[in-house]
Design a protein around this motif. Structure first.
Motif, PDB file in Angstrom:
ATOM      1  N   VAL A  30     -15.820 159.073 -92.809  1.00 28.54           N
ATOM      2  CA  VAL A  30     -14.489 159.483 -92.356  1.00 28.54           C
ATOM      3  C   VAL A  30     -14.583 160.174 -91.002  1.00 28.54           C
ATOM      4  N   THR A  31     -15.606 160.984 -90.795  1.00 28.88           N
ATOM      5  CA  THR A  31     -15.789 161.650 -89.508  1.00 28.88           C
ATOM      6  C   THR A  31     -16.059 160.643 -88.396  1.00 28.88           C
ATOM      7  N   VAL A  32     -16.864 159.635 -88.676  1.00 30.31           N
ATOM      8  CA  VAL A  32     -17.108 158.583 -87.678  1.00 30.31           C
ATOM      9  C   VAL A  32     -15.811 157.856 -87.358  1.00 30.31           C
ATOM     10  N   ALA A  33     -15.030 157.531 -88.381  1.00 32.57           N
ATOM     11  CA  ALA A  33     -13.754 156.844 -88.159  1.00 32.57           C
ATOM     12  C   ALA A  33     -12.797 157.697 -87.335  1.00 32.57           C
ATOM     13  N   VAL A  34     -12.775 159.000 -87.585  1.00 31.88           N
ATOM     14  CA  VAL A  34     -11.915 159.892 -86.801  1.00 31.88           C
ATOM     15  C   VAL A  34     -12.352 159.899 -85.332  1.00 31.88           C
ATOM     16  N   GLY A  35     -13.660 159.922 -85.082  1.00 30.58           N
ATOM     17  CA  GLY A  35     -14.143 159.876 -83.704  1.00 30.58           C
ATOM     18  C   GLY A  35     -13.772 158.581 -83.003  1.00 30.58           C
ATOM     19  N   VAL A  36     -13.876 157.469 -83.707  1.00 32.10           N
ATOM     20  CA  VAL A  36     -13.517 156.175 -83.116  1.00 32.10           C
ATOM     21  C   VAL A  36     -12.009 156.100 -82.865  1.00 32.10           C
ATOM     22  N   ILE A  37     -11.225 156.557 -83.826  1.00 27.52           N
ATOM     23  CA  ILE A  37      -9.761 156.549 -83.641  1.00 27.52           C
ATOM     24  C   ILE A  37      -9.359 157.458 -82.491  1.00 27.52           C
ATOM     25  N   TRP A  38     -10.008 158.611 -82.389  1.00 25.24           N
ATOM     26  CA  TRP A  38      -9.733 159.531 -81.283  1.00 25.24           C
ATOM     27  C   TRP A  38     -10.048 158.861 -79.945  1.00 25.24           C
ATOM     28  N   GLY A  39     -11.161 158.151 -79.890  1.00 28.35           N
ATOM     29  CA  GLY A  39     -11.516 157.442 -78.657  1.00 28.35           C
ATOM     30  C   GLY A  39     -10.526 156.341 -78.309  1.00 28.35           C
TER      31      GLY A  39
END
Length: 94
Positions: A30-39
């Protein structure tokens, strides 16, 4: 004095540990997905896309990339040993 409570506690703990294990295993992805979505939502924060005049530090230390990296590190370094301990605890409770 009867010790029937001692036998019931591990069973309750085993029931509670399955959702805990699921939650711990989901924190990293979930943290990786949040970073990708933020990018994706704020591409101007990614200086890799427009590296004019930026040094190596600005290309590596970008907030969305750091968040995604933290998710990968958590999944590999923290979650795997923690899940192994939870499984060991569940096996001992049975």
């Amino acid at each position: 004095m009867e010790t029937s409570l001692v036998h019931e506690i591990p069973v309750d703990a085993a029931r509670r540990s399955a959702p805990r294990a699921r939650a711990v295993s989901l924190i990293g992805p979930v943290t990786v997905a949040v970073g990708v979505i933020w990018g994706i939502l704020q591409p101007y924060r990614l200086t890799i896309l427009h590296p004019r005049g930026q040094g190596l530090w600005w290309l590596v230390a970008e907030p969305p990339l750091l968040v995604a990296t933290a998710g990968v590190v958590f999944a590999l370094v923290v979650a795997k040993p923690l899940l192994a301990d939870l499984e060991k605890h569940d096996a001992a409770a049975r």
